[in-house]
Enzyme design. Structure first.
Site, short mmCIF file in Angstrom:
data_model
loop_
_atom_site.label_atom_id
_atom_site.label_comp_id
_atom_site.label_asym_id
_atom_site.label_seq_id
_atom_site.Cartn_x
_atom_site.Cartn_y
_atom_site.Cartn_z
CG ASP A 34 -2.26 0.71 0.99
OD1 ASP A 34 -3.30 0.03 0.94
OD2 ASP A 34 -2.26 1.95 0.81
CB ILE A 58 0.37 -0.58 -7.94
CG1 ILE A 58 -0.88 0.32 -7.94
CG2 ILE A 58 0.39 -1.51 -6.75
CD1 ILE A 58 -2.12 -0.37 -8.49
CE1 TYR A 148 -13.09 2.61 -9.21
CE2 TYR A 148 -15.31 2.04 -9.90
CZ TYR A 148 -14.22 1.81 -9.11
OH TYR A 148 -14.24 0.78 -8.20
CE LYS A 152 -11.59 -0.54 -10.17
NZ LYS A 152 -10.58 -1.33 -9.44
N1 LIG Z 1 -15.96 -0.32 -2.00
C1 LIG Z 1 -16.70 -0.61 -3.06
O1 LIG Z 1 -17.93 -0.48 -3.03
C2 LIG Z 1 -16.06 -1.11 -4.33
C3 LIG Z 1 -16.90 -1.49 -5.38
C4 LIG Z 1 -16.33 -1.97 -6.55
C5 LIG Z 1 -14.96 -2.06 -6.68
N2 LIG Z 1 -14.16 -1.66 -5.65
C6 LIG Z 1 -12.72 -1.77 -5.86
O2 LIG Z 1 -12.14 -2.51 -4.81
C7 LIG Z 1 -10.82 -2.04 -4.54
C8 LIG Z 1 -10.68 -1.67 -3.08
O3 LIG Z 1 -11.65 -0.69 -2.76
P1 LIG Z 1 -11.91 -0.18 -1.27
O4 LIG Z 1 -13.33 0.24 -1.22
O5 LIG Z 1 -11.39 -1.15 -0.27
O6 LIG Z 1 -11.01 1.15 -1.30
P2 LIG Z 1 -10.24 1.91 -0.10
O7 LIG Z 1 -10.06 3.32 -0.56
O8 LIG Z 1 -10.93 1.67 1.19
O9 LIG Z 1 -8.81 1.17 -0.10
C9 LIG Z 1 -7.96 1.22 -1.23
C10 LIG Z 1 -6.52 1.07 -0.78
O10 LIG Z 1 -5.68 1.19 -1.94
C11 LIG Z 1 -4.54 1.97 -1.59
N3 LIG Z 1 -3.94 2.59 -2.77
C12 LIG Z 1 -4.43 3.64 -3.48
N4 LIG Z 1 -3.57 3.96 -4.48
C13 LIG Z 1 -2.53 3.09 -4.41
C14 LIG Z 1 -1.33 2.92 -5.15
N5 LIG Z 1 -1.02 3.74 -6.18
N6 LIG Z 1 -0.48 1.93 -4.81
C15 LIG Z 1 -0.77 1.11 -3.76
N7 LIG Z 1 -1.88 1.23 -3.00
C16 LIG Z 1 -2.76 2.22 -3.32
C17 LIG Z 1 -5.10 3.00 -0.60
O11 LIG Z 1 -4.08 3.60 0.18
C18 LIG Z 1 -6.09 2.16 0.21
O12 LIG Z 1 -5.49 1.59 1.35
C19 LIG Z 1 -10.59 -0.87 -5.49
O13 LIG Z 1 -9.91 -1.31 -6.65
C20 LIG Z 1 -12.00 -0.43 -5.85
O14 LIG Z 1 -12.06 0.20 -7.10
C21 LIG Z 1 -14.67 -1.18 -4.49
#
Ligand SMILES: NC(=O)c1ccc[n+]([C@@H]2O[C@H](COP(=O)([O-])OP(=O)(O)OC[C@H]3O[C@@H](n4cnc5c(N)ncnc54)[C@H](O)[C@@H]3O)[C@@H](O)[C@H]2O)c1
Length: 244
Positions: A34, A58, A148, A152
Site C-alpha cells: 500500500d 503500483i 473509473y 475497470k
Molecule cells: N468499495 C466498493 O464499493 C467497491 C466497489 C467496486 C470495486 N471496488 C474496488 O475494490 C478495490 C478496493 O476498494 P476499497 O473500497 O477497499 O477502497 P479503499 O479506498 O478503502 O482502499 C484502497 C486502498 O488502496 C490503496 N492505494 C491507493 N492507491 C494506491 C497505489 N497507487 N499503490 C498502492 N496502493 C494504493 C489506498 O491507500 C487504500 O489503502 C478498489 O480497486 C476499488 O475500485 C470497491
C-alpha cells in the site's frame, strides 16, 4: 518452503485488508502492499509473523519491480497476486478535469497492468500462479464515473488477455467485480447517496469486504482449477439490471 505466498495491493484498509486477513487465516504468507504506510504497518503487526508490509505505489514500475525482487529474495516464489488497489475521482464528464482521468487510469489500469506484467513474467517461469484482479461492477457503466468505469473495463480486458497468454504455463487469471461494499471508500459518500444505492440493490444491502475476500480465497485455492479469464460478480445481483 511450504506456505503459499500472496501479494495483496491496497491491503491497508477496506477490501484489501479483509483479503489480507483471509489469506493469513488460510495459512498464506501475506505481503501487504500500500501507499498508506501507517495503516499498512499497523495491520501487518496485528496479523503477526505471517504478514509483512511493503510500501509500494503500483503505478511506479521501479517500485513494482523492487517489490517482487524483495519477495523473491526472501521467499523464493509468489503463488498469488491480488490486484486490489484502486481509487475514485467521480464527476460528470463535463466537469471532470483531465488530471482526474489520468490519475484514475494510471492507478486502476496501468498500475494493475504493471503488477500483472511483473507477476505474469515471474509466474510463467515458475509455471504456476494465480492472479486475481479486483475490477468493479461499475465497468458496466455508472453515471459520474467515466474515468473509473473505463479503467475497470480495461481491467476486465486485461484479465481476459492474460488468461489466454498464461494459461498454458499453469497460471490462472480472473477478476472479481464487487458491487457496493462497505469500506472507507464508500463511507465517504453522502448518507442520502448511500441510501439510494442500497435501495437499488436486489438484496437491499451493502456487501461486506469479507464477501470479496471469500471469492478471492476460492479463486486462489489450489483445489480451484480450470477457471480462468472470468469476471465473477460479487454485487448482490446489481449487475443483473433493474429487476422490477
Ligand atoms: N468499495 C466498493 O464499493 C467497491 C466497489 C467496486 C470495486 N471496488 C474496488 O475494490 C478495490 C478496493 O476498494 P476499497 O473500497 O477497499 O477502497 P479503499 O479506498 O478503502 O482502499 C484502497 C486502498 O488502496 C490503496 N492505494 C491507493 N492507491 C494506491 C497505489 N497507487 N499503490 C498502492 N496502493 C494504493 C489506498 O491507500 C487504500 O489503502 C478498489 O480497486 C476499488 O475500485 C470497491
Amino acid at each position: 518452503m511450504d506456505k503459499r505466498v500472496a501479494i495483496i495491493t491496497g491491503a491497508a484498509k477496506g477490501i484489501g485488508k479483509a483479503i489480507a486477513e483471509r489469506m493469513v487465516k488460510d495459512s498464506y504468507i501475506a505481503i501487504l502492499v500500500d501507499v498508506d504506510i501507517e495503516s499498512g504497518t499497523n495491520l501487518a503487526k496485528e496479523l503477526g509473523n505471517s504478514a509483512q508490509f511493503i510500501s509500494c505505489d503500483i503505478s511506479d514500475i521501479k517500485a513494482v519491480e523492487n517489490l517482487f525482487k524483495s519477495v523473491i529474495d526472501k521467499f523464493g516464489k509468489v503463488d498469488a497476486v491480488v490486484n486490489n488497489a484502486g481509487i475514485i475521482r467521480d464527476n460528470v464528464i463535463w466537469k471532470m478535469p483531465e488530471e482526474d482521468f489520468d490519475k484514475v487510469v494510471d492507478i486502476n489500469l496501468k498500475g494493475t497492468w504493471l503488477m500483472c506484467k511483473v507477476a505474469g513474467t515471474l509466474m510463467r517461469e515458475q509455471k504456476s500462479g494465480r492472479i486475481v484482479n479486483i475490477t468493479s461492477r461499475a465497468w458496466l457503466g455508472n453515471r459520474g464515473q467515466s474515468n473509473y468505469s473505463a479503467s475497470k473495463a480495461g481491467v476486465v480486458g486485461l484479465t481476459r488477455v492474460l488468461a489466454l497468454e498464461l494459461g498454458k504455463y499453469g497460471v490462472l487469471v480472473n477478476a472479481i467485480a464487487p458491487g457496493l461494499i462497505n469500506t472507507p471508500l464508500t463511507q465517504k459518500l453522502p448518507q442520502d447517496v448511500q441510501e439510494k444505492l442500497i435501495e437499488a440493490q436486489p438484496t437491499k444491502t451493502m456487501g461486506k469486504p469479507e464477501d470479496i475476500a471469500n471469492a478471492v480465497a476460492f479463486l486462489c485455492n489450489e483445489q480451484t482449477q480450470f477457471i480462468t479469464g472470468q469476471t465473477i460478480y460479487v454485487d448482490g445481483g446489481k449487475s443483473i439490471g433493474a429487476g422490477l
